[in-house]
Scaffold this motif. Structure first.
Motif, PDB file in Angstrom:
ATOM      1  N   ASP A  38       0.830  -1.196   0.000  1.00  0.00           N
ATOM      2  CA  ASP A  38       0.000   0.000   0.000  1.00  0.00           C
ATOM      3  C   ASP A  38       0.867   1.249   0.000  1.00  0.00           C
ATOM      4  O   ASP A  38       0.626   2.186  -0.770  1.00  0.00           O
ATOM      5  N   ALA A  39       1.891   1.258   0.831  1.00  0.00           N
ATOM      6  CA  ALA A  39       2.784   2.415   0.884  1.00  0.00           C
ATOM      7  C   ALA A  39       3.552   2.582  -0.425  1.00  0.00           C
ATOM      8  O   ALA A  39       3.734   3.709  -0.904  1.00  0.00           O
ATOM      9  N   VAL A  40       3.986   1.485  -1.017  1.00  0.00           N
ATOM     10  CA  VAL A  40       4.736   1.553  -2.276  1.00  0.00           C
ATOM     11  C   VAL A  40       3.859   2.109  -3.395  1.00  0.00           C
ATOM     12  O   VAL A  40       4.281   3.006  -4.137  1.00  0.00           O
ATOM     13  N   PHE A  41       2.637   1.586  -3.523  1.00  0.00           N
ATOM     14  CA  PHE A  41       1.746   2.106  -4.567  1.00  0.00           C
ATOM     15  C   PHE A  41       1.391   3.568  -4.313  1.00  0.00           C
ATOM     16  O   PHE A  41       1.272   4.355  -5.255  1.00  0.00           O
ATOM     17  N   GLY A  42       1.220   3.936  -3.048  1.00  0.00           N
ATOM     18  CA  GLY A  42       0.980   5.340  -2.721  1.00  0.00           C
ATOM     19  C   GLY A  42       2.163   6.213  -3.089  1.00  0.00           C
ATOM     20  O   GLY A  42       1.999   7.337  -3.581  1.00  0.00           O
ATOM     21  N   GLY A  43       3.369   5.707  -2.872  1.00  0.00           N
ATOM     22  CA  GLY A  43       4.576   6.447  -3.240  1.00  0.00           C
ATOM     23  C   GLY A  43       4.715   6.615  -4.737  1.00  0.00           C
ATOM     24  O   GLY A  43       5.092   7.684  -5.226  1.00  0.00           O
ATOM     25  N   ILE A  44       4.398   5.555  -5.479  1.00  0.00           N
ATOM     26  CA  ILE A  44       4.456   5.648  -6.945  1.00  0.00           C
ATOM     27  C   ILE A  44       3.436   6.665  -7.451  1.00  0.00           C
ATOM     28  O   ILE A  44       3.730   7.485  -8.318  1.00  0.00           O
ATOM     29  N   ARG A  45       2.245   6.620  -6.870  1.00  0.00           N
ATOM     30  CA  ARG A  45       1.211   7.579  -7.275  1.00  0.00           C
ATOM     31  C   ARG A  45       1.654   9.010  -6.959  1.00  0.00           C
ATOM     32  O   ARG A  45       1.501   9.916  -7.783  1.00  0.00           O
ATOM     33  N   ALA A  46       2.213   9.212  -5.780  1.00  0.00           N
ATOM     34  CA  ALA A  46       2.683  10.550  -5.411  1.00  0.00           C
ATOM     35  C   ALA A  46       3.803  11.012  -6.335  1.00  0.00           C
ATOM     36  O   ALA A  46       3.857  12.190  -6.704  1.00  0.00           O
ATOM     37  N   MET A  47       4.693  10.098  -6.710  1.00  0.00           N
ATOM     38  CA  MET A  47       5.775  10.453  -7.618  1.00  0.00           C
ATOM     39  C   MET A  47       5.221  10.889  -8.970  1.00  0.00           C
ATOM     40  O   MET A  47       5.641  11.903  -9.527  1.00  0.00           O
ATOM     41  N   LEU A  48       4.243  10.151  -9.487  1.00  0.00           N
ATOM     42  CA  LEU A  48       3.654  10.515 -10.774  1.00  0.00           C
ATOM     43  C   LEU A  48       2.866  11.816 -10.694  1.00  0.00           C
ATOM     44  O   LEU A  48       2.785  12.547 -11.684  1.00  0.00           O
ATOM     45  N   ASP A  49       2.293  12.110  -9.531  1.00  0.00           N
ATOM     46  CA  ASP A  49       1.560  13.358  -9.336  1.00  0.00           C
ATOM     47  C   ASP A  49       2.489  14.527  -9.034  1.00  0.00           C
ATOM     48  O   ASP A  49       2.042  15.669  -8.963  1.00  0.00           O
ATOM     49  N   GLY A  50       3.769  14.234  -8.832  1.00  0.00           N
ATOM     50  CA  GLY A  50       4.747  15.285  -8.568  1.00  0.00           C
ATOM     51  C   GLY A  50       4.746  15.789  -7.138  1.00  0.00           C
ATOM     52  O   GLY A  50       5.242  16.882  -6.870  1.00  0.00           O
TER      53      GLY A  50
END
Length: 110
Positions: A38-50
């Motif tokens: 969950d944290a990893v997918f949240g981090g990837i999403r945050a990275m893509l959102d900048g």
């Protein structure tokens, strides 16, 4: 690149060393893995959102794992471990799929 290298080194070390898991920790490992995902997918999403922040990611990663393990431990102590484990997996699963959908929309513009 450092994260990918760390992942590769971690997988190789895990395969070579083959660490054992104490029997008392076995019920908590699947929940900890789902919480970490969950944290990893949240981090990837945050990275893509900048809006990625490494401190927020580390705190989210550790707190997700600890809180999920504590909920399962509390459930074991109360005699309802499987029900609380299922609840944790459902909640984190919903979050994982929500983040995966946002990642898909960002990557494929769909």
């Amino acid at each position: 690149m450092i994260a990918v290298l760390g992942l590769v080194v971690g997988v190789v070390v895990g395969l070579v060393v083959q660490p054992g898991i104490p029997a008392s920790m076995v019920p908590y490992l699947p929940i900890a893995i789902v919480a970490a995902l969950d944290a990893v997918f949240g981090g990837i999403r945050a990275m893509l959102d900048g809006i990625f922040d490494d401190k927020v990611f580390v705190v989210s990663f550790l707190s997700n794992v600890v809180v999920a393990a504590l909920i399962v431990f509390l459930g074991d102590q109360l005699g309802v471990g499987s029900q609380l484990s299922t609840g944790v997996v459902v909640v984190l699963g919903i979050r994982i799929f929500s983040n995966a959908a946002a990642i898909r929309r960002h990557v494929f513009r769909a």
